[in-house]
Design an enzyme around this catalytic site. Structure first.
Site, PDB file in Angstrom:
ATOM      1  N   LYS A   2    -106.121  16.383  63.647  1.00 24.16           N
ATOM      2  CA  LYS A   2    -104.978  16.200  64.474  1.00 24.16           C
ATOM      3  C   LYS A   2    -104.311  17.410  64.167  1.00 24.16           C
ATOM      4  O   LYS A   2    -104.653  17.911  63.444  1.00 24.16           O
ATOM      5  CB  LYS A   2    -103.858  15.400  64.080  1.00 24.16           C
ATOM      6  CG  LYS A   2    -104.926  13.569  64.246  1.00 24.16           C
ATOM      7  CD  LYS A   2    -105.327  13.172  65.718  1.00 24.16           C
ATOM      8  CE  LYS A   2    -106.196  11.992  65.429  1.00 24.16           C
ATOM      9  NZ  LYS A   2    -106.278  10.826  65.996  1.00 24.16           N
TER      10      LYS A   2
HETATM   11  C1  LIG Z   1    -106.132   8.779  66.217  1.00 26.27           C
HETATM   12  C2  LIG Z   1    -105.334   8.628  66.880  1.00 26.27           C
HETATM   13  C3  LIG Z   1    -104.956   7.720  66.610  1.00 26.27           C
HETATM   14  C4  LIG Z   1    -105.167   6.513  65.282  1.00 26.27           C
HETATM   15  O1  LIG Z   1    -104.255   8.003  64.518  1.00 26.27           O
HETATM   16  P1  LIG Z   1    -104.728   6.898  62.764  1.00 26.27           P
HETATM   17  O2  LIG Z   1    -103.220   7.667  62.092  1.00 26.27           O
HETATM   18  O3  LIG Z   1    -106.655   7.379  61.932  1.00 26.27           O
HETATM   19  O4  LIG Z   1    -104.085   5.847  62.487  1.00 26.27           O
HETATM   20  C5  LIG Z   1    -103.547   6.253  67.228  1.00 26.27           C
HETATM   21  N1  LIG Z   1    -103.144   7.220  68.808  1.00 26.27           N
HETATM   22  C6  LIG Z   1    -104.259   8.085  68.964  1.00 26.27           C
HETATM   23  C7  LIG Z   1    -103.679   8.208  70.675  1.00 26.27           C
HETATM   24  C8  LIG Z   1    -104.650   8.888  68.886  1.00 26.27           C
HETATM   25  O5  LIG Z   1    -105.284   9.804  68.772  1.00 26.27           O
END
Ligand SMILES: *Cc1c(COP(=O)(O)O)cnc(C)c1O
Length: 388
Positions: free
Chosen positions: A191
């Site tokens: 991210k």
């Molecule tokens: C990556 C992602 C998540 C989950 O995030 P985590 O921190 O791994 O739980 C939730 N929603 C979206 C749209 C994502 O891309």
């Protein structure tokens, strides 16, 4: 535009690669040398910086975006018998968080132009059981909040923003994560910034913040730092352990100081790639600006030409062969995934756009680990693959 002249030198372009430097290492060591390893001053600092950046009263560290979504729904009092509207094309966490509280996700198809939830389809999905709408700012482009927020208000349902791919995205003057009742962020390695695993919940609502803080930590009446006598507490509700550690928060604090640089490179890289694609006119992409929405540029999602000659898996394999890492967002429209299809007997024909995006698009890397030359290389290679 500068011509790519170093294409031979480019060997590997990973889809995502976190940028962690000396500062992060020192910050981690500082925590390890101290005696507070969890829910301490680093978490508090990270929360303060984050709340300030988003422009909200409360930012609450969590173990992930998934648990931030889960805590949001708990904080809103969503439970058994309730319904939550969820876009059909998103990360599974968006829907799983609804299942975790015993409610039912009601899937709504997305817009062909952006991948965001289609506001025109929301209203007919609302019933008297609807408690919330979870919007997902798809690949960083904010949803049409001008259309969605009034619908939510009219029916008295809450809006939860899934901002996992949208840190730094703006909607007019508002940051994403400040428009819904809560916003949920992810710091997973791929991210915008990372704490390895980790998440953040943002809100302006004091009551929800207070409940979320308690449920994040076992349902204690008082947080670790608030106790008059160490070790003495009461339990006032059913809670979880969804906390972030001090090491993670220490990383988050440093990563936040790099965010504006990260976003700058993401925008530059995206622009180069989009301009090149416009020139060669072979693929279509989602916009990074739409009305007052400005994307945080998570990746460039290309849609292959709408003819039968192109098989996505082949194009992906060819890109990977020349060192270009790719991803797919997201590989299955959730109502058509085995779990949700079997559980709710969802019909494939109800989600044509989500299905099309899941089957036809390829996500290309534009992250801060890459340069303009990488973008030209990607554009050149994709062009020759598609023209083959
Ligand atoms: C990556 C992602 C998540 C989950 O995030 P985590 O921190 O791994 O739980 C939730 N929603 C979206 C749209 C994502 O891309």
């Amino acid at each position: 535009m500068k011509k790519s002249d170093n294409s031979c030198a480019i060997k590997q372009i990973p889809f995502g690669r976190p940028i962690l430097g000396e500062e992060e290492k020192l910050a981690v060591l500082e925590v390890l040398d101290g005696h507070v390893l969890t829910h301490g001053p680093k978490c508090k600092k990270f929360e303060e910086i984050f709340a300030d950046y988003i422009g909200v009263k409360h930012a609450i560290t969590t173990s992930s975006c998934t648990t931030a979504l889960h805590l949001s729904l708990l904080g809103l009092g969503v439970g058994a018998g309730d319904e939550v509207i969820v876009p059909a094309e998103t990360h599974v966490a968006t829907a799983h968080s609804v299942e975790h509280v015993g409610a039912r996700p009601i899937f709504v198809d997305v817009q062909r132009e952006t991948g965001n939830i289609n506001p025109n389809l929301i209203e007919r999905a609302i019933t008297e059981r609807t408690k919330a709408i979870t919007v997902v700012h798809y690949l960083g482009l904010p949803c049409d909040m001008k259309a969605i927020l009034p619908i939510a208000e009219r029916y008295g349902v809450a809006v939860v923003e899934d901002c996992a791919l949208a840190l730094g995205a703006q909607y007019g003057r508002d940051a994403v994560g400040s428009m819904g009742v809560t916003g949920c962020f992810s710091f997973y390695p791929s991210k915008h910034i990372t704490t390895m695993e980790g998440g953040m919940l943002t809100t302006d609502d004091d009551a929800i913040a207070s409940r979320v803080r308690k449920q994040r930590a076992f349902g204690y009446d008082q947080g670790y730092g608030q106790r008059n006598v160490p070790g003495i507490y009461d339990i006032v509700m059913l809670g979880y352990n969804f906390r972030m550690s001090e090491v993670q928060a220490a990383l988050g604090v440093v990563q936040m100081s790099r965010l504006s640089d990260f976003l700058k490179v993401r925008h530059q890289n995206t622009k180069i790639l989009l301009e090149r694609f416009q020139e060669i006119d072979l693929v279509t992409t989602f916009p990074i600006v739409q009305d007052s929405a400005r994307s945080s540029c998570y990746c460039v999602n290309v849609m292959l030409p709408d003819t039968d000659g192109y098989i996505r898996e082949e194009v992906v394999a060819r890109l990977n062969e020349v060192g270009i890492g790719t991803s797919v967002h997201y590989p299955v429209a959730l109502p058509l995934s085995t779990y949700y299809q079997q559980r709710y007997d969802c019909r494939p024909t109800d989600f044509p756009i989500a299905r099309w995006i899941s089957e036809k698009t390829i996500s290309l890397p534009i992250g801060p680990h890459l340069t303009g030359d990488h973008m030209l290389y990607i554009a050149d290679k994709l062009t020759s693959i598609l023209k083959m």
